[in-house]
Design an enzyme around this catalytic site. Structure first.
Site, PDB file in Angstrom:
ATOM      1  N   GLU A  34      45.691 -35.608  14.181  1.00 28.06           N
ATOM      2  CA  GLU A  34      46.307 -35.893  15.483  1.00 28.06           C
ATOM      3  C   GLU A  34      45.691 -37.154  16.068  1.00 28.06           C
ATOM      4  O   GLU A  34      44.522 -37.456  15.804  1.00 28.06           O
ATOM      5  CB  GLU A  34      46.055 -34.739  16.446  1.00 28.06           C
ATOM      6  CG  GLU A  34      46.687 -33.436  16.010  1.00 28.06           C
ATOM      7  CD  GLU A  34      46.496 -32.356  17.062  1.00 28.06           C
ATOM      8  OE1 GLU A  34      47.392 -32.179  17.881  1.00 28.06           O
ATOM      9  OE2 GLU A  34      45.419 -31.718  17.067  1.00 28.06           O
ATOM     10  N   LYS A  42      48.454 -17.788  20.998  1.00 31.00           N
ATOM     11  CA  LYS A  42      47.067 -18.052  20.679  1.00 31.00           C
ATOM     12  C   LYS A  42      46.355 -18.590  21.915  1.00 31.00           C
ATOM     13  O   LYS A  42      47.051 -19.110  22.793  1.00 31.00           O
ATOM     14  CB  LYS A  42      46.961 -19.029  19.518  1.00 31.00           C
ATOM     15  CG  LYS A  42      47.351 -20.474  19.850  1.00 31.00           C
ATOM     16  CD  LYS A  42      47.070 -21.382  18.700  1.00 31.00           C
ATOM     17  CE  LYS A  42      45.656 -21.919  18.748  1.00 31.00           C
ATOM     18  NZ  LYS A  42      45.586 -23.295  19.250  1.00 31.00           N
ATOM     19  N   HIS A  67      52.762 -21.310  16.249  1.00 30.11           N
ATOM     20  CA  HIS A  67      53.989 -22.120  16.287  1.00 30.11           C
ATOM     21  C   HIS A  67      54.187 -22.935  15.009  1.00 30.11           C
ATOM     22  O   HIS A  67      55.282 -23.384  14.731  1.00 30.11           O
ATOM     23  CB  HIS A  67      54.048 -22.990  17.551  1.00 30.11           C
ATOM     24  CG  HIS A  67      53.200 -24.216  17.513  1.00 30.11           C
ATOM     25  ND1 HIS A  67      51.848 -24.197  17.748  1.00 30.11           N
ATOM     26  CD2 HIS A  67      53.510 -25.509  17.264  1.00 30.11           C
ATOM     27  CE1 HIS A  67      51.382 -25.424  17.645  1.00 30.11           C
ATOM     28  NE2 HIS A  67      52.361 -26.250  17.362  1.00 30.11           N
ATOM     29  N   LYS A  84      41.140 -34.478  15.951  1.00 26.86           N
ATOM     30  CA  LYS A  84      41.770 -35.188  17.074  1.00 26.86           C
ATOM     31  C   LYS A  84      41.304 -36.644  17.028  1.00 26.86           C
ATOM     32  O   LYS A  84      40.266 -36.963  16.452  1.00 26.86           O
ATOM     33  CB  LYS A  84      41.287 -34.588  18.396  1.00 26.86           C
ATOM     34  CG  LYS A  84      41.563 -33.098  18.502  1.00 26.86           C
ATOM     35  CD  LYS A  84      42.698 -32.816  19.442  1.00 26.86           C
ATOM     36  CE  LYS A  84      42.916 -31.350  19.633  1.00 26.86           C
ATOM     37  NZ  LYS A  84      44.241 -30.889  19.259  1.00 26.86           N
ATOM     38  N   HIS A 118      46.563 -22.371  12.336  1.00 25.03           N
ATOM     39  CA  HIS A 118      47.620 -23.205  11.754  1.00 25.03           C
ATOM     40  C   HIS A 118      47.343 -23.579  10.291  1.00 25.03           C
ATOM     41  O   HIS A 118      48.197 -23.426   9.423  1.00 25.03           O
ATOM     42  CB  HIS A 118      47.813 -24.485  12.565  1.00 25.03           C
ATOM     43  CG  HIS A 118      48.080 -24.256  14.021  1.00 25.03           C
ATOM     44  ND1 HIS A 118      48.799 -23.186  14.473  1.00 25.03           N
ATOM     45  CD2 HIS A 118      47.717 -24.949  15.137  1.00 25.03           C
ATOM     46  CE1 HIS A 118      48.888 -23.247  15.797  1.00 25.03           C
ATOM     47  NE2 HIS A 118      48.224 -24.301  16.224  1.00 25.03           N
ATOM     48  N   LYS A 127      57.891 -24.175  12.474  1.00 27.01           N
ATOM     49  CA  LYS A 127      58.305 -25.544  12.126  1.00 27.01           C
ATOM     50  C   LYS A 127      59.232 -25.502  10.920  1.00 27.01           C
ATOM     51  O   LYS A 127      58.980 -24.785   9.956  1.00 27.01           O
ATOM     52  CB  LYS A 127      57.074 -26.412  11.817  1.00 27.01           C
ATOM     53  CG  LYS A 127      56.268 -26.760  13.063  1.00 27.01           C
ATOM     54  CD  LYS A 127      55.129 -27.694  12.713  1.00 27.01           C
ATOM     55  CE  LYS A 127      54.160 -27.845  13.867  1.00 27.01           C
ATOM     56  NZ  LYS A 127      54.521 -28.876  14.821  1.00 27.01           N
TER      57      LYS A 127
HETATM   58  C1  BG6 Z   1      47.847 -26.200  19.255  1.00 27.00           C
HETATM   59  C2  BG6 Z   1      46.425 -26.627  19.479  1.00 27.00           C
HETATM   60  O1  BG6 Z   1      47.898 -24.879  18.825  1.00 27.00           O
HETATM   61  O2  BG6 Z   1      48.446 -27.051  18.296  1.00 27.00           O
HETATM   62  C3  BG6 Z   1      46.359 -28.082  19.898  1.00 27.00           C
HETATM   63  O3  BG6 Z   1      45.825 -25.809  20.473  1.00 27.00           O
HETATM   64  C4  BG6 Z   1      47.113 -28.949  18.929  1.00 27.00           C
HETATM   65  O4  BG6 Z   1      45.007 -28.512  20.030  1.00 27.00           O
HETATM   66  C5  BG6 Z   1      48.510 -28.407  18.661  1.00 27.00           C
HETATM   67  O5  BG6 Z   1      47.187 -30.261  19.490  1.00 27.00           O
HETATM   68  C6  BG6 Z   1      49.180 -29.177  17.544  1.00 27.00           C
HETATM   69  O6  BG6 Z   1      50.517 -28.795  17.448  1.00 27.00           O
HETATM   70  P1  BG6 Z   1      51.619 -29.785  16.913  1.00 27.00           P
HETATM   71  O7  BG6 Z   1      52.866 -28.960  16.859  1.00 27.00           O
HETATM   72  O8  BG6 Z   1      51.697 -30.912  17.876  1.00 27.00           O
HETATM   73  O9  BG6 Z   1      51.148 -30.229  15.566  1.00 27.00           O
END
Ligand code: BG6
Length: 478
Positions: free
Chosen positions: A211, A143, A173, A326, A235, A177
């Site tokens: 986050e 992405k 991704h 965030k 996601h 998980k």
């Molecule tokens: C990424 C985003 O795809 O996923 C980021 O671009 C984000 O902004 C991240 O922080 C979050 O991934 P994870 O695995 O830390 O929850």
């Protein structure tokens, strides 16, 4: 179980993703005995690193982001023997013949595009014209897959000129998980949940990906994306699909992806009163969002909360609440399935209203809890209390939990195995953009300014109101 012998070329091998995730992930799989001797991992980029220079970069990345315990026992040195490097000009002719010379016949070949999407077309074209890729080769793309429907479609078309859909691995991704896959195991491996998994028994579903990080060094990219494109379109949408989809007939790539696609296509357009966007603001001690990006008047959102509906038999009338942001209070990702009240309380109104809630925690402390109602202990009569039946996967699985590969490790191994189940199909990505685009266009057309929220909070006040208005409330971010 080891995968088959392979040659993996990583374009953009000196970039951040390769250093943080791809290379340390491959090393961990090597330590786990999954990468057969003789497999080649070939870094390709513009700089002139040479094999030795790149091996040094890889070793440093692994020491910084990888599994430390195997770094000193000689395993790292063995792993480095798999590592090679070729200087390649993505847009020109230089390096391609040499790269081809490094690849072997009769092994699986995979090409990881860890580069800007603007280079996907040039890379795909050269892989074919220089004869590096064959009809069994795989390409892996990261992405952002497009910026909107139009650009995603163009990327799909470009890739389709050179590769068949079964060769294209679009990474989200979140699908790699462990708990996300567990979601499918919980839903489709147990008799207990599925009969209740519908609008008749479920009051609503909440999906939170909170986050604590700010946009920090990624301001350039992020300010052109915002939370909607960066997190929701991919996601959160994938989580929504896995929670809401019909049982696929088999756990196979197209069976699963067909069902996910139906969910996205059944999503109603979102009423703009049902979306809150936010941007973390400055407080005395910490700089706000605008200090992290170039544009001091940026209107990009670092937070989104929304309510949506899926118009099908299973879910008609059950709202799905999604939120992500965030610089929030805590790093928590979870899905909460909130069941309806029991139809009648035999204990009278004094006992209070009690609800079953199934929470699937993605991070941290991956696991599941189910809130059940019991009697408050003691002689005080029949008073009710909600207590969690708590299952932390780390506790339940003991040492085996440490063996759980991280998302990238699993996904890269799936590429080599040729298993596309956990990758997005082109039509899924396009459908997700088709749903997201009008929301973003609406913000632009109305000139909407995101609501400010305090760094370290749960997001803007309006996001809380989104639920309160419906007589519901968000679970606490903690
Ligand atoms: C990424 C985003 O795809 O996923 C980021 O671009 C984000 O902004 C991240 O922080 C979050 O991934 P994870 O695995 O830390 O929850």
């Amino acid at each position: 179980i080891p995968v088959e012998n392979f040659d993996l070329v990583i374009f953009g091998a000196t970039g951040d993703l390769a250093r943080r995730k791809i290379l340390p992930g491959l090393f961990r799989r090597y330590c786990a005995g999954q990468i057969p001797e003789g497999s080649q991992i070939i870094g390709a980029a513009r700089s002139d690193e040479g094999d030795e220079g790149f091996r040094k970069t890889v070793a440093e990345a692994i020491r910084e982001f990888g599994s430390g315990s195997h770094c000193e026992d000689g395993t790292l040195d063995q792993f480095l023997e798999c590592i090679h490097y070729e200087r390649v000009d993505a847009m020109g002719e230089a390096g391609w013949q040499e790269l081809k010379g490094r690849l072997r016949d009769n092994v699986i070949k995979a090409f990881y595009f860890s580069v800007a999407p603007s280079l996907f077309g040039a890379l795909a074209e050269r892989l074919r014209s220089f004869g590096l890729a064959d009809d069994d080769s795989r390409v892996v793309v990261e992405k952002p897959f497009g910026h909107n429907l139009e650009t995603a479609r163009a990327l799909n078309q470009t890739l389709a000129q050179h590769f068949d859909e079964h060769q294209i691995y679009r990474i989200d991704h979140y699908l790699g998980k462990e708990t996300v896959q567990n979601l499918m195991a919980v839903r489709f491996g147990n008799m207990l949940f599925e009969p209740l998994w519908n609008a008749q028994y479920v009051d609503h579903i909440q999906i939170t990906v909170a986050e604590t990080v700010d946009v920090g060094g990624r301001g350039g990219y992020y300010d052109k994306s915002g939370a909607m494109r960066d997190m929701v379109q991919n996601h959160l949408m994938q989580l929504l699909c896995l929670i809401a989809m019909e049982p696929p007939a088999r756990f196979e790539p197209d069976a699963v992806r067909d069902e996910k696609l139906k969910v996205i296509r059944a999503l109603d357009p979102v009423d703009y009163h049902h979306i809150v966007r936010g941007q973390y603001g400055a407080d005395e001690n910490q700089p706000g969002y605008r200090a992290h990006v170039e544009d001091p008047r940026s209107r990009t959102e670092s937070f989104v909360a929304l309510k949506c509906h899926i118009s099908n038999w299973r879910w008609a009338g059950t709202p799905f609440y999604l939120r992500t942001g965030k610089k929030l209070k805590a790093r928590t990702s979870e899905i909460a399935v909130v069941f309806k009240d029991a139809p009648h309380s035999i204990f009278g109104t004094d006992a209070g209203q009690h609800r079953n809630v199934l929470v699937i925690r993605l991070q941290p402390n991956e696991g599941m809890t189910l809130d059940v109602t019991i009697k408050e202990p003691g002689p005080g009569g029949m008073r009710l209390l909600d207590v969690p039946l708590d299952m932390s996967f780390a506790e339940a699985l003991g040492a085996e939990a440490d063996e759980v590969p991280d998302a990238y490790e699993r996904l890269i191994m799936d590429v080599i195995r040729g298993n596309q189940t956990l990758f997005m199909r082109g039509d899924e990505v396009e459908a997700a953009w088709a749903w997201t685009d009008p929301i973003i266009e609406g913000w632009q057309n109305r000139g909407e300014v995101p609501k400010p929220y305090e760094p370290g909070s749960s997001g803007p006040e309006d996001a809380l109101m989104l639920m309160h208005r419906d007589g519901r409330k968000w679970r606490e971010i903690k």
